[in-house]
Design a protein around this motif. Sequence first.
Motif, mmCIF file in Angstrom:
data_model
loop_
_atom_site.group_PDB
_atom_site.id
_atom_site.type_symbol
_atom_site.label_atom_id
_atom_site.label_comp_id
_atom_site.label_asym_id
_atom_site.label_seq_id
_atom_site.Cartn_x
_atom_site.Cartn_y
_atom_site.Cartn_z
ATOM 1 N N VAL A 617 0.845 -1.069 0.123
ATOM 2 C CA VAL A 617 0.206 0.100 -0.179
ATOM 3 C C VAL A 617 0.791 1.247 -0.024
ATOM 4 O O VAL A 617 0.599 2.430 -0.392
ATOM 5 C CB VAL A 617 -1.075 0.084 1.166
ATOM 6 N N HIS A 618 2.219 1.101 0.695
ATOM 7 C CA HIS A 618 3.007 2.222 0.698
ATOM 8 C C HIS A 618 3.356 2.680 -1.010
ATOM 9 O O HIS A 618 3.205 4.108 -1.153
ATOM 10 C CB HIS A 618 4.262 1.987 1.429
ATOM 11 N N CYS A 619 3.446 1.817 -1.696
ATOM 12 C CA CYS A 619 4.090 2.092 -3.249
ATOM 13 C C CYS A 619 2.892 2.119 -4.233
ATOM 14 O O CYS A 619 3.299 2.809 -5.122
ATOM 15 C CB CYS A 619 5.050 1.087 -3.261
ATOM 16 N N PHE A 620 1.833 1.654 -3.892
ATOM 17 C CA PHE A 620 0.677 1.572 -4.876
ATOM 18 C C PHE A 620 -0.577 2.147 -4.532
ATOM 19 O O PHE A 620 -1.604 2.150 -5.093
ATOM 20 C CB PHE A 620 0.715 0.022 -5.278
ATOM 21 N N ALA A 621 -0.759 2.534 -3.209
ATOM 22 C CA ALA A 621 -1.907 3.219 -2.712
ATOM 23 C C ALA A 621 -1.635 4.613 -1.580
ATOM 24 O O ALA A 621 -2.436 5.106 -1.297
ATOM 25 C CB ALA A 621 -2.918 2.296 -2.046
ATOM 26 N N GLY A 622 -0.161 4.621 -1.763
ATOM 27 C CA GLY A 622 -0.021 5.629 -0.594
ATOM 28 C C GLY A 622 1.270 6.535 -1.188
ATOM 29 O O GLY A 622 1.071 6.795 -2.472
#
Length: 712
Positions: A617-622
């Motif tokens: 999620v850090h790289c693709f939703a954050g």
Amino acid sequence: MSAQDPCPALSPDAQALLAPWPGPCGGLPPYDRATPAALAEALPQAVAERRRAVRAIADNAASPTFDNTVVALESSARALRDVHALAMSVATTASVGDMPAVAQRLAPLVPALELEIAHDRALFARVEAVWQVRHETGLDAQQQRLVEVLHRRLLRAGAALGDAEQSRLKAIDARIAVLQSSFNQNLLAEQSEQATWFTDAADLEGLSKAQREAAAAAARARGREGAWAIPNQRPAVWPFLQHAKRRASREAVWRLWAGRGGHDGPHDNRPLIAEMLQLRGERARLLGATSHAHWVLADRMAGTPKTALALMHKTWEPVLAATQRQVADYQNLADAEADAAGQPRYTLAPWDRLYLAEGLRRQRFNVDGEQLMQYLPLERMLEALFWAAGRVHGLAFAALPGAPVLHPSVRVFEVRRDDEAIGVLYLDLFQRPGKMHGSHQHRLRAAEHFEHRVLPISSIVSGVPAPAEGQPALLPWEYANVLFHEFGHALHMLLDGTRYPSLGSLAVAWDLVELPSLLNEYWLRDRELMHRFARHHATGEPMPDAMLDRLEASLQHDRIFSVNLDYLGAAIVDMELQLLADGSGRDIDAVAVEQRTLQALGMPACWDLVLYATHSVHCFAGAYDAGLYSYLWSDVMAADVAEQFLHSAGGLYDAPTAKAWHDQVLSVGHSVPAGAAFQALRGRDTDPTALMRRFGLAPARSARGEGTTGTL
């Protein structure tokens, strides 16, 4: 009509979300009115109101000035910022019922508006005009900085592109916003639906009574009496992997956990990642960058992907050597256990690592995670947080009963300094359905002080398992550490002394964002604090010094997040993926790239990643795309600042050092460049060996105490 005078056609709840927030401290978020339906009405209305306000700025016939253009832009964002923050809070902590669908519809609105604003040629001409004369019109340093930051932000969003390029950029950003929301909603859906099931009590051998009861309760909640369920959520998965003795049971739980977002079916994130990388690469090319990674890092302390990768690879080498020694220790322990049980020996796999790490802690350091938890009740850890913040920063916290909240377990505090209210802190710490896994700090309202003073509101969100009724919440060490970490982010926001939100704590270069949080973890390991607050929940006895000694030795052995291969591997994979997002049109199989990268690095087969691409999620939703490296970058700086504290007369509570930390970093936000803020604090550039020294992975500092260049 303005956002302060909501459209009468809206429902009463939507109007309440758009009106000035009621309550103390300048108003509190009206969570009691923040239904999915109300948010679905209010956010588009706030977008429309800001669009009208910005249009009025662009169409102003008067010559552009700092006040009628730059300050007006800052002011126009206030209402939308608040409603959007509220919507994001609900979408990540109460994604139930209609909220997932509403979040999906709302996701593109704000990014689309920001791009529309950036592409308004009349508006950009006015900002450009103010920027051209910023040194000649009597602006103070912070005002000049605001002009420069807004001007650069517009350029990075494509303000200077032609019409066709701007149109394509708008379509790309809108689609990326939808993909990011879908990525997150897929994981939330899996988290709610997935569990590993057991029907044989022997599969749970090694788990504590409380863990077995929690697994039985999870099964009952899913309609299966007499079975046990391990929900695919970190608070359930990690303790299971640490304590379950059966390898087959651990393997089943690990495979479901590690595969999140990568299973065939409606929640498969792999096609979303592929499309997102293609779009990011196309956007980077439109904006004149070689790749998405190059575009992102042009606005960071690191400056280039090459610099960030160099730090990660330089760290990888000594950490790999240390990890190989750990693997040998784990294998020896596994062999001894197998021999003692008369069972065949086995080669370590990823599902064995946490179990054997826990076993090694008990054997070598005599640290029992379950025993340790007895001394870490949540209430005492919250007292410790507030006590340390009081000693270091002069803060006091008072409960605000009656504040609207999303769930009864959420607590709200007024934060005071020098007997003056400076902000509000929300603590939303317990796991529940519809709540995103993991922990984060969320800004509900930005600090500002240019038209009138607005107090910041910070929310710390975590996933502590809710205790049984009448029982205290006991924290594993990891959760206590995360609490201190996220509180560091909250301090950065609450102590923000800038006048303008665009220069606030969340606007700093992203590789500085984690510095306050990582530094704040040091206070949890302070002996004085532990003696005061690490007390047995039943007896009140302090944690024995011998246990503290063993804990410290164990923590030194295990090292911290950024000095471990599970993080470094994920960070390097992130950078490699974002470098491939270059607009060439090639197909990018993120899982295959991940596997090739880890193989080239020599990642031990039994070591897994803290974040695999399909659930990163850090790289693709954050906001951590091409930025996962920033934890390491910030940890290097945190180790350097910690040495400044620890080498001072008062240690972690040294008043002059705390004042310098506050004045030069915590309170300045983005009003000065990140590198300049750090140099003002330390009187030099960052010492990259400070972090390695902390864990005995680098030689002692030279007598001259030399620093480094600004690129670490």
